[in-house]
Design an enzyme around this catalytic site. Structure first.
Site, short mmCIF file in Angstrom:
data_model
loop_
_atom_site.label_atom_id
_atom_site.label_comp_id
_atom_site.label_asym_id
_atom_site.label_seq_id
_atom_site.Cartn_x
_atom_site.Cartn_y
_atom_site.Cartn_z
N ASP A 1 14.02 60.85 -28.01
CA ASP A 1 13.46 59.61 -28.57
C ASP A 1 14.62 58.63 -28.53
O ASP A 1 15.57 58.76 -29.33
CB ASP A 1 12.97 59.84 -30.01
CG ASP A 1 12.32 58.59 -30.56
OD1 ASP A 1 12.93 57.51 -30.48
OD2 ASP A 1 11.18 58.67 -31.05
N HIS A 2 14.57 57.70 -27.60
CA HIS A 2 15.80 56.93 -27.35
C HIS A 2 16.23 56.08 -28.55
O HIS A 2 17.38 55.67 -28.65
CB HIS A 2 15.70 56.09 -26.06
CG HIS A 2 14.90 54.83 -26.20
ND1 HIS A 2 13.54 54.81 -26.15
CD2 HIS A 2 15.28 53.55 -26.38
CE1 HIS A 2 13.11 53.56 -26.29
NE2 HIS A 2 14.15 52.78 -26.42
N LYS B 1 8.65 61.65 -24.41
CA LYS B 1 7.47 61.43 -25.22
C LYS B 1 6.29 61.02 -24.34
O LYS B 1 6.54 60.56 -23.23
CB LYS B 1 7.75 60.35 -26.27
CG LYS B 1 7.76 58.93 -25.65
CD LYS B 1 7.92 57.87 -26.69
CE LYS B 1 8.13 56.53 -26.05
NZ LYS B 1 7.07 55.67 -25.79
N LYS C 1 20.33 55.05 -30.55
CA LYS C 1 20.85 53.69 -30.75
C LYS C 1 21.98 53.70 -31.76
O LYS C 1 21.86 54.29 -32.84
CB LYS C 1 19.73 52.76 -31.25
CG LYS C 1 18.73 52.39 -30.17
CD LYS C 1 17.60 51.54 -30.73
CE LYS C 1 16.52 51.33 -29.69
NZ LYS C 1 16.78 50.21 -28.80
N HIS D 1 9.01 56.31 -32.30
CA HIS D 1 10.26 55.65 -32.70
C HIS D 1 10.34 55.27 -34.19
O HIS D 1 11.32 55.57 -34.86
CB HIS D 1 10.47 54.38 -31.88
CG HIS D 1 10.40 54.60 -30.39
ND1 HIS D 1 10.97 55.68 -29.78
CD2 HIS D 1 9.83 53.87 -29.40
CE1 HIS D 1 10.77 55.60 -28.46
NE2 HIS D 1 10.07 54.51 -28.21
N GLU E 1 8.02 42.91 -30.54
CA GLU E 1 8.45 42.75 -29.15
C GLU E 1 7.81 41.49 -28.59
O GLU E 1 6.63 41.22 -28.85
CB GLU E 1 8.03 43.95 -28.31
CG GLU E 1 8.66 45.24 -28.83
CD GLU E 1 8.46 46.39 -27.85
OE1 GLU E 1 9.41 46.71 -27.12
OE2 GLU E 1 7.37 46.95 -27.82
N LYS F 1 11.71 39.21 -30.40
CA LYS F 1 12.06 40.60 -30.12
C LYS F 1 13.18 40.98 -31.09
O LYS F 1 14.28 40.43 -31.02
CB LYS F 1 12.54 40.77 -28.67
CG LYS F 1 13.06 42.20 -28.42
CD LYS F 1 13.24 42.50 -26.96
CE LYS F 1 13.97 43.83 -26.72
NZ LYS F 1 13.36 45.02 -27.29
N ASP G 1 2.68 54.83 -28.85
CA ASP G 1 3.84 54.40 -28.07
C ASP G 1 5.05 54.18 -28.98
O ASP G 1 6.17 54.50 -28.61
CB ASP G 1 3.48 53.09 -27.34
CG ASP G 1 4.59 52.62 -26.40
OD1 ASP G 1 5.28 53.49 -25.83
OD2 ASP G 1 4.75 51.39 -26.22
N LYS H 1 3.23 44.06 -29.32
CA LYS H 1 3.61 43.32 -28.10
C LYS H 1 3.22 41.85 -28.26
O LYS H 1 2.32 41.52 -29.03
CB LYS H 1 2.85 43.90 -26.89
CG LYS H 1 3.09 45.39 -26.65
CD LYS H 1 4.45 45.66 -26.05
CE LYS H 1 4.64 47.13 -25.76
NZ LYS H 1 6.02 47.52 -25.56
C1 BG6 Z 1 9.51 52.53 -25.19
C2 BG6 Z 1 8.08 52.04 -25.28
O1 BG6 Z 1 9.58 53.86 -25.60
O2 BG6 Z 1 10.33 51.74 -26.02
C3 BG6 Z 1 8.01 50.57 -24.90
O3 BG6 Z 1 7.27 52.79 -24.39
C4 BG6 Z 1 8.97 49.76 -25.75
O4 BG6 Z 1 6.68 50.07 -25.06
C5 BG6 Z 1 10.36 50.37 -25.64
O5 BG6 Z 1 8.99 48.43 -25.27
C6 BG6 Z 1 11.38 49.65 -26.54
O6 BG6 Z 1 12.63 50.10 -26.12
P1 BG6 Z 1 14.00 49.32 -26.24
O7 BG6 Z 1 14.79 49.76 -25.08
O8 BG6 Z 1 13.68 47.85 -26.28
O9 BG6 Z 1 14.60 49.82 -27.50
#
Ligand code: BG6
Length: 471
Positions: free
Chosen positions: A175-176, A146, A180, A238, A214, A329, A233, A324
């Site tokens: 898209d990680h 992305k 999850k 996400h 976060e 978190k 972002d 942020k």
């Molecule tokens: C990323 C963003 O894709 O995901 C970051 O660019 C964000 O800004 C992060 O902090 C969150 O990822 P995670 O690993 O905490 O799920």
């Protein structure tokens, strides 16, 4: 999990930050888990003046710093034996470096390119792969990072350039969040059981909340963040992708397109985002971060109320929040249910304090919690807030692949189920257009807070689940 077929992995931008933090350790963890192909070569491709040994040094440092386990000699030997490097400027460089690795494996191995390059360079790299004759539909797959464009026009242009060389079946937009474990809990709980679906609709649900506060600031990422901001972002990527899974209709199967058709329906029925239903915030001190403009209007916080105009969800507020430098978190999806039709039991608290909610913790370790009113122990027939929790065994958590690794493995075996598709990406930019054209002014908020108060007003009676409950 499947063992992938023989593959040459081409890491474009293979010496850069993303490759060193995520991709290289990811490949290493897959090897340790026995999930890399038995016949595998990993080729670093970049503009650096390196030879194979120089690349191996980069990889070794990356593993020493970012691998989850200590680097043992035997594992390093196995991993380093797969590595080679190609100084890659043009198509002939790609052809030479990938060709040598293919020859070393013999036969016609698959190719998986991972593009750790700035978004503006992705289309050009794919073109080079095509010019090098390395884009065959039955052998080549490409993982893209992305953002997939920055608005509707740029997303369409990017997709059109990719499609000149590759078919959609070859493109893996990562898209990680979709990798999850906790996000996949949403679909298993919904579709492996019969008891949730009857109440998973507008008749019973008061609000859906996707809340990803976060605690960290932008920590040294000013260059990226000033260009991107919180909406692009996190939200148009996400959070909305997760919403696709939360709100989808039951798919006919778990095949990639069957699932992506249903998340695509969610994106189609998402209504254009009304800027009046969005709060932007910027944490105090953001403009003092190195690399941030003194008059920056980039948002570090977004709260939004969106709507899905569908038979199932019409009228249900969908609340999204992330930012942020916030108080905690967390990564939480909450389905808040309506109150019972009458209050039978004495309860002096406000109705909203005693609601039923189904909560998915999507950060690792993942969990599911059901909040409800239970009997207060004792002689009186009174109630108290109770919670049923399902969490996974910490030992099992240790054995889990990281979300990124899980998705990398899916790309190795060609499973696109958890990757975003061109039409979905474009539709999300389309619904974001009114907001991109008239973004609200970011309101200041204190670091360590829950963002601007206007975000609470936006949630109104629905109230944010995380702020309501002890965190
Ligand atoms: C990323 C963003 O894709 O995901 C970051 O660019 C964000 O800004 C992060 O902090 C969150 O990822 P995670 O690993 O905490 O799920």
């Amino acid at each position: 999990m499947h063992k992938p077929e023989a593959t040459v992995i081409g890491l474009v931008g293979g010496t850069g930050d993303l490759a060193r933090r995520m991709v290289i350790p990811g490949c290493f963890h897959l090897m340790l888990a026995g999930l890399l192909p038995d016949a595998c070569r990993i080729v670093g491709l970049s503009l650096d003046e390196l030879d194979d040994d120089g690349f191996k040094d980069v990889v070794r440092h990356s593993l020493e710093e970012h691998a989850r386990v200590d680097l043992e000699d035997e594992a390093w030997e196995r991993f380093s034996a797969m590595l080679s490097f190609g100084h890659a400027q043009d198509a002939s460089d790609y052809k030479r470096a990938i060709g040598a690795a293919e020859k070393a494996l013999g036969g016609s191995p698959r190719r998986l390119f991972h593009l750790a390059v700035p978004p503006s360079a992705a289309a050009a790299v794919v073109k080079t792969i095509g010019e090098a004759g390395l884009a065959d539909e039955d052998r080549t797959r490409v993982i893209l990072e992305k953002p997939f464009g920055t608005d509707l026009d740029s997303a369409r242009t990017l997709n059109a350039s990719l499609h000149e060389i590759l078919t959609e079946r070859q493109i893996f937009r990562i898209d990680h969040f979709l990798g999850k474990e906790g996000v996949q809990n949403v679909i298993t709980l919904r579709f492996a059981n019969a008891f949730i679906e009857p109440v998973f609709n507008r008749d019973h649900v008061d609000s859906i909340q996707i809340d990803v506060p976060e605690a960290l600031t932008i920590v040294g990422r000013a260059g990226f963040y000033e260009q991107t901001g919180c909406l692009k972002d996190m939200v148009t990527t996400h959070l909305l992708q997760v919403l696709g899974f939360v709100a989808m209709e039951p798919p006919v199967s778990l095949h990639a397109d069957a699932l992506r058709d249903r998340t695509g329906d969610v994106f189609q029925s998402l209504q254009p985002i009304d800027p009046a239903c969005v709060v932007y915030g910027q944490y105090e001190g953001y403009r003092d971060e190195p690399g941030v403009a003194k008059d920056s209007t980039v948002e570090t916080f977004v709260a939004a109320k969106v709507e899905i105009d569908s038979w199932r969800w019409a009228g249900v507020p969908i609340l999204l929040r992330t930012g942020k430098a916030l108080a905690a978190k967390r990564q939480v999806v909450t389905i808040v249910f309506k109150e019972p039709p009458m209050r039978l039991f004495p309860w002096e608290k406000d109705v909203k304090d005693a609601r039923n909610a189904l909560r998915f913790d999507i950060a690792d370790p993942p969990g599911i919690a059901l909040e409800f009113l239970g009997k207060e122990p004792g002689p009186a027939l009174t109630v108290q807030e109770s919670e049923l929790q399902l969490s996974i065994d910490p030992e099992e958590v240790e054995e889990l692949l990281g979300p990124y690794e899980r998705l990398f493995h899916d790309a190795l075996i060609g499973d696109q189920t958890l990757f975003t598709r061109a039409d979905g990406v474009e539709r999300i930019w389309e619904i974001a257009t009114p907001l991109l054209e008239a973004p609200p002014k970011p309101l200041p908020y204190a670091q360590g807070s829950w963002g601007p108060e206007a975000a609470d007003d936006l949630a109104g009676e629905c109230t944010w689940e995380l702020t309501r409950a002890p965190v």
